[in-house]
Design a protein around this motif. Sequence first.
Motif, PDB file in Angstrom:
ATOM      1  N   SER A  26       0.829  -1.213   0.000  1.00 42.99           N
ATOM      2  CA  SER A  26       0.000   0.000   0.000  1.00 42.99           C
ATOM      3  C   SER A  26       0.861   1.260   0.000  1.00 42.99           C
ATOM      4  O   SER A  26       0.340   2.360  -0.062  1.00 42.99           O
ATOM      5  N   TYR A  27       2.205   1.102   0.036  1.00 46.32           N
ATOM      6  CA  TYR A  27       3.046   2.304   0.063  1.00 46.32           C
ATOM      7  C   TYR A  27       3.021   3.022  -1.288  1.00 46.32           C
ATOM      8  O   TYR A  27       3.355   4.203  -1.374  1.00 46.32           O
ATOM      9  N   ILE A  28       2.620   2.290  -2.341  1.00 45.08           N
ATOM     10  CA  ILE A  28       2.262   2.945  -3.601  1.00 45.08           C
ATOM     11  C   ILE A  28       0.725   2.873  -3.628  1.00 45.08           C
ATOM     12  O   ILE A  28       0.160   1.789  -3.845  1.00 45.08           O
ATOM     13  N   ILE A  62       3.935  -4.847 -12.835  1.00 45.09           N
ATOM     14  CA  ILE A  62       5.101  -5.742 -12.744  1.00 45.09           C
ATOM     15  C   ILE A  62       6.141  -5.228 -11.751  1.00 45.09           C
ATOM     16  O   ILE A  62       6.955  -5.988 -11.246  1.00 45.09           O
ATOM     17  N   GLN A  63       6.144  -3.915 -11.480  1.00 44.31           N
ATOM     18  CA  GLN A  63       7.060  -3.310 -10.506  1.00 44.31           C
ATOM     19  C   GLN A  63       8.511  -3.783 -10.704  1.00 44.31           C
ATOM     20  O   GLN A  63       9.037  -3.677 -11.768  1.00 44.31           O
ATOM     21  N   SER A  64       9.117  -4.372  -9.658  1.00 44.37           N
ATOM     22  CA  SER A  64      10.560  -4.656  -9.747  1.00 44.37           C
ATOM     23  C   SER A  64      10.927  -5.752 -10.746  1.00 44.37           C
ATOM     24  O   SER A  64      12.114  -5.926 -11.050  1.00 44.37           O
ATOM     25  N   ILE A  65       9.939  -6.482 -11.242  1.00 48.95           N
ATOM     26  CA  ILE A  65      10.256  -7.472 -12.280  1.00 48.95           C
ATOM     27  C   ILE A  65      10.857  -6.742 -13.490  1.00 48.95           C
ATOM     28  O   ILE A  65      11.723  -7.275 -14.196  1.00 48.95           O
ATOM     29  N   ILE A 113      18.340  -4.263  -6.774  1.00 50.40           N
ATOM     30  CA  ILE A 113      17.837  -3.392  -5.702  1.00 50.40           C
ATOM     31  C   ILE A 113      17.509  -2.041  -6.337  1.00 50.40           C
ATOM     32  O   ILE A 113      17.962  -1.746  -7.451  1.00 50.40           O
ATOM     33  N   ASN A 114      16.731  -1.225  -5.622  1.00 55.75           N
ATOM     34  CA  ASN A 114      16.284   0.030  -6.246  1.00 55.75           C
ATOM     35  C   ASN A 114      17.450   0.893  -6.711  1.00 55.75           C
ATOM     36  O   ASN A 114      17.431   1.442  -7.816  1.00 55.75           O
ATOM     37  N   ALA A 115      18.493   1.030  -5.871  1.00 55.32           N
ATOM     38  CA  ALA A 115      19.612   1.910  -6.227  1.00 55.32           C
ATOM     39  C   ALA A 115      20.246   1.457  -7.546  1.00 55.32           C
ATOM     40  O   ALA A 115      20.529   2.275  -8.436  1.00 55.32           O
ATOM     41  N   SER A 157       1.235   7.740  -9.116  1.00 55.92           N
ATOM     42  CA  SER A 157       1.037   7.417  -7.699  1.00 55.92           C
ATOM     43  C   SER A 157       2.392   7.258  -7.012  1.00 55.92           C
ATOM     44  O   SER A 157       2.623   7.793  -5.919  1.00 55.92           O
ATOM     45  N   GLU A 158       3.328   6.560  -7.675  1.00 56.41           N
ATOM     46  CA  GLU A 158       4.656   6.385  -7.066  1.00 56.41           C
ATOM     47  C   GLU A 158       5.456   7.691  -7.108  1.00 56.41           C
ATOM     48  O   GLU A 158       6.245   7.967  -6.204  1.00 56.41           O
ATOM     49  N   GLN A 159       5.218   8.473  -8.154  1.00 58.95           N
ATOM     50  CA  GLN A 159       5.908   9.769  -8.272  1.00 58.95           C
ATOM     51  C   GLN A 159       5.596  10.660  -7.061  1.00 58.95           C
ATOM     52  O   GLN A 159       6.449  11.379  -6.576  1.00 58.95           O
ATOM     53  N   ARG A 164      11.729   7.521  -0.760  1.00 54.90           N
ATOM     54  CA  ARG A 164      12.999   6.785  -0.605  1.00 54.90           C
ATOM     55  C   ARG A 164      13.744   6.712  -1.941  1.00 54.90           C
ATOM     56  O   ARG A 164      14.963   6.761  -1.989  1.00 54.90           O
ATOM     57  N   ASN A 165      12.982   6.569  -3.026  1.00 54.84           N
ATOM     58  CA  ASN A 165      13.637   6.528  -4.334  1.00 54.84           C
ATOM     59  C   ASN A 165      14.248   7.882  -4.687  1.00 54.84           C
ATOM     60  O   ASN A 165      15.316   7.936  -5.306  1.00 54.84           O
ATOM     61  N   TYR A 166      13.579   8.983  -4.271  1.00 56.34           N
ATOM     62  CA  TYR A 166      14.186  10.304  -4.475  1.00 56.34           C
ATOM     63  C   TYR A 166      15.481  10.409  -3.665  1.00 56.34           C
ATOM     64  O   TYR A 166      16.494  10.920  -4.138  1.00 56.34           O
ATOM     65  N   GLY A 257       8.129  -8.747  -7.738  1.00 55.28           N
ATOM     66  CA  GLY A 257       7.743  -7.331  -7.733  1.00 55.28           C
ATOM     67  C   GLY A 257       6.699  -7.115  -6.657  1.00 55.28           C
ATOM     68  O   GLY A 257       5.976  -8.067  -6.301  1.00 55.28           O
ATOM     69  N   VAL A 258       6.590  -5.873  -6.153  1.00 53.64           N
ATOM     70  CA  VAL A 258       5.625  -5.630  -5.074  1.00 53.64           C
ATOM     71  C   VAL A 258       4.165  -5.630  -5.559  1.00 53.64           C
ATOM     72  O   VAL A 258       3.257  -5.532  -4.747  1.00 53.64           O
ATOM     73  N   GLY A 259       3.955  -5.779  -6.863  1.00 56.99           N
ATOM     74  CA  GLY A 259       2.603  -6.004  -7.370  1.00 56.99           C
ATOM     75  C   GLY A 259       2.158  -7.450  -7.125  1.00 56.99           C
ATOM     76  O   GLY A 259       1.028  -7.815  -7.443  1.00 56.99           O
TER      77      GLY A 259
HETATM   78  N1  GLN Z   1       8.543   0.726  -7.795  1.00 60.69           N
HETATM   79  C1  GLN Z   1       8.812   0.024  -6.569  1.00 60.69           C
HETATM   80  C2  GLN Z   1       9.781   0.837  -5.709  1.00 60.69           C
HETATM   81  O1  GLN Z   1      10.667   1.420  -6.256  1.00 60.69           O
HETATM   82  C3  GLN Z   1       9.382  -1.329  -6.899  1.00 60.69           C
HETATM   83  C4  GLN Z   1       9.724  -2.131  -5.674  1.00 60.69           C
HETATM   84  C5  GLN Z   1       9.546  -3.614  -5.826  1.00 60.69           C
HETATM   85  O2  GLN Z   1       8.776  -4.115  -6.632  1.00 60.69           O
HETATM   86  N2  GLN Z   1      10.209  -4.346  -4.954  1.00 60.69           N
HETATM   87  O3  GLN Z   1       9.634   0.905  -4.530  1.00 60.69           O
END
Ligand code: GLN
Length: 304
Positions: A26-28, A62-65, A113-115, A157-159, A164-166, A257-259
């Motif tokens: 739910s964080y997105i 698909i998020q992180s996939i 990882i995100n970075a 929504s994520e924007q 944390r990504n910023y 992915g978090v989806g």
């Molecule tokens: N877009 C999500 C994020 O950057 C992707 C994270 C994930 O799927 N683990 O937080």
Amino acid sequence: MIDYQKVLSEIMPRCKQSDRKGVVASYIPELANVSIDKFAMHLIDASKNTYAVGEATETFSIQSISKVLTLAQAFAILGSDIWKRVGVEPSGDPFNHLSLLEQENGIPRNPLINAGAIVVADILVSNLKNPKQDFLNFVRSLTDDPGINFNSAVANSEQRTGFRNYATANLLKSFGNLENDVATVLDFYFHQCAIPMSCSQLTKAFYPFMNQGKCLKNKTHLTQTQTKRVNSIMLTCGFYDEAGEFAFEVGLPGKSGVGGGIVALLPGKYCVATWSPGLNAKGNSKLGMEALEKLTTKTGQSIF
Ligand code: GLN
């Protein structure tokens, strides 16, 4: 010959009956609207036969996939120079952690990882003419499906909430490991994550990774060696600080992915995708992991 349809049909009811399905991300905010009861599996074998259970043609984020797909495109463009800017070691940390990045002078541990994925996004922004459209075309070409698109509502929504990504992108920028500006790179990153795909489309998109770099249409997207390297990164880093557990339970390279999606593959044999939106504490699909453990245990097939 293994009857994959029978195996999937045995796994699904056992997963659906589980009263511990995890928690929908739910964080997105846009992801929180998905029903926890969704469940799908889709498998394509090396001869292109397909087997499915549940909502296998319904799309989800698909998020992180997507990080594997951007890595593949950037690796194909840059070759091994890519490893000057991102490492290939598991981080042992959650996907969005910052501390190692600070300690290791802005070189992310790995591209999943995100970075690391943000560095890969930066590479694509620098090297593609129309970055978002060219990446989308790459995914369409891997999958042989021109219908794949971005979901702007999820990206926006994520924007709005991706603080944390910023922070991560700013830290990368401060260490000189981001060529483009933070907003442009994150706009690309949020869009790559916001592609909706079904389990059926995901197994096609990942077919090249089980087929020595060649897609369903036999076009070469990665060399055999590049494919080996991407698969090894999926095995060691695809599930963040649960990569060891996934290798231990399932024994396949894969990516979550978090989806709630997971894609995994057995080189030369099959590619499989699962979707169950409830996540465990590490941010990986709880029932998806359980379903894949059952798949490799019941079939007796894994990379080990
Ligand atoms: N877009 C999500 C994020 O950057 C992707 C994270 C994930 O799927 N683990 O937080």
